[in-house]
Motif scaffolding. Structure first.
Motif, short mmCIF file in Angstrom:
data_model
loop_
_atom_site.label_atom_id
_atom_site.label_comp_id
_atom_site.label_asym_id
_atom_site.label_seq_id
_atom_site.Cartn_x
_atom_site.Cartn_y
_atom_site.Cartn_z
N GLU A 53 0.85 -1.19 0.00
CA GLU A 53 0.00 0.00 0.00
C GLU A 53 0.88 1.24 0.00
N MET A 54 0.76 2.05 -1.03
CA MET A 54 1.48 3.31 -1.05
C MET A 54 0.68 4.30 -1.90
N ALA A 55 0.86 5.54 -1.59
CA ALA A 55 0.15 6.58 -2.31
C ALA A 55 0.94 6.96 -3.56
N CYS A 56 0.25 6.97 -4.68
CA CYS A 56 0.86 7.43 -5.93
C CYS A 56 -0.25 8.05 -6.78
N ALA A 57 0.10 8.45 -7.96
CA ALA A 57 -0.88 9.10 -8.83
C ALA A 57 -2.05 8.16 -9.09
N PRO A 58 -3.28 8.68 -9.14
CA PRO A 58 -4.45 7.85 -9.37
C PRO A 58 -4.35 6.98 -10.64
N ALA A 59 -3.75 7.51 -11.69
CA ALA A 59 -3.62 6.73 -12.92
C ALA A 59 -2.74 5.50 -12.70
N LEU A 60 -1.68 5.64 -11.91
CA LEU A 60 -0.81 4.49 -11.61
C LEU A 60 -1.52 3.48 -10.72
N MET A 61 -2.30 3.95 -9.78
CA MET A 61 -3.05 3.04 -8.92
C MET A 61 -4.07 2.26 -9.75
N MET A 62 -4.71 2.91 -10.70
CA MET A 62 -5.68 2.24 -11.56
C MET A 62 -4.97 1.20 -12.43
N GLN A 63 -3.80 1.56 -12.94
CA GLN A 63 -3.03 0.62 -13.77
C GLN A 63 -2.64 -0.62 -12.95
N GLU A 64 -2.21 -0.41 -11.72
CA GLU A 64 -1.85 -1.54 -10.85
C GLU A 64 -3.07 -2.42 -10.58
N GLU A 65 -4.21 -1.80 -10.32
CA GLU A 65 -5.44 -2.54 -10.05
C GLU A 65 -5.83 -3.40 -11.26
N GLN A 66 -5.71 -2.85 -12.46
CA GLN A 66 -6.02 -3.60 -13.67
C GLN A 66 -5.05 -4.77 -13.86
N LEU A 67 -3.77 -4.53 -13.62
CA LEU A 67 -2.77 -5.58 -13.75
C LEU A 67 -3.04 -6.72 -12.77
N LEU A 68 -3.27 -6.39 -11.50
CA LEU A 68 -3.53 -7.42 -10.50
C LEU A 68 -4.82 -8.18 -10.80
N GLY A 69 -5.84 -7.48 -11.30
CA GLY A 69 -7.09 -8.14 -11.69
C GLY A 69 -6.88 -9.11 -12.83
N MET A 70 -6.09 -8.70 -13.80
CA MET A 70 -5.80 -9.57 -14.94
C MET A 70 -5.01 -10.79 -14.48
N MET A 71 -3.99 -10.58 -13.64
CA MET A 71 -3.16 -11.68 -13.15
C MET A 71 -4.00 -12.69 -12.36
N ALA A 72 -4.97 -12.20 -11.61
CA ALA A 72 -5.82 -13.09 -10.81
C ALA A 72 -6.75 -13.94 -11.67
N ASN A 73 -6.96 -13.54 -12.93
CA ASN A 73 -7.89 -14.25 -13.80
C ASN A 73 -7.23 -14.95 -14.98
N VAL A 74 -5.93 -15.20 -14.91
CA VAL A 74 -5.23 -15.87 -16.00
C VAL A 74 -5.82 -17.26 -16.22
N ARG A 75 -6.14 -17.56 -17.45
CA ARG A 75 -6.71 -18.86 -17.83
C ARG A 75 -5.77 -19.68 -18.69
N ARG A 76 -4.80 -19.01 -19.32
CA ARG A 76 -3.91 -19.69 -20.26
C ARG A 76 -2.58 -18.95 -20.32
N PHE A 77 -1.52 -19.68 -20.59
CA PHE A 77 -0.24 -19.04 -20.82
C PHE A 77 0.48 -19.75 -21.95
N SER A 78 1.40 -19.03 -22.57
CA SER A 78 2.20 -19.61 -23.65
C SER A 78 3.49 -18.81 -23.76
#
Length: 65
Positions: free
Chosen positions: A15-40
């Motif tokens: 948890e750290m404070a940074c620009a809202p755009a960076l926090m949103m980007q991190e949230e999207q990345l973590l959400g995507m990583m949590a839903n990985v269905r396939r890799f190659s």
């Protein structure tokens, strides 16, 4: 090589404070990583994670020394 042996369970974050755009980007990345269905691995050796047909993340080792 596809799909077998990759296990992403609980992701940690700091948890750290940074620009809202960076926090949103991190949230999207973590959400995507949590839903990985396939890799190659692509032709360059990059790891490609897919959570849906339209959502992919390509991880590259970058420049090798």
């Amino acid at each position: 090589m596809a799909g077998a042996g990759l296990d992403i369970r609980e992701l940690s974050q700091i948890e750290m404070a940074c620009a809202p755009a960076l926090m949103m980007q991190e949230e999207q990345l973590l959400g995507m990583m949590a839903n990985v269905r396939r890799f190659s691995l692509n032709e360059k050796g990059d790891l490609v994670l897919s959570s849906s047909p339209y959502s992919r993340l390509r991880l590259s080792a970058g420049e090798r020394r």
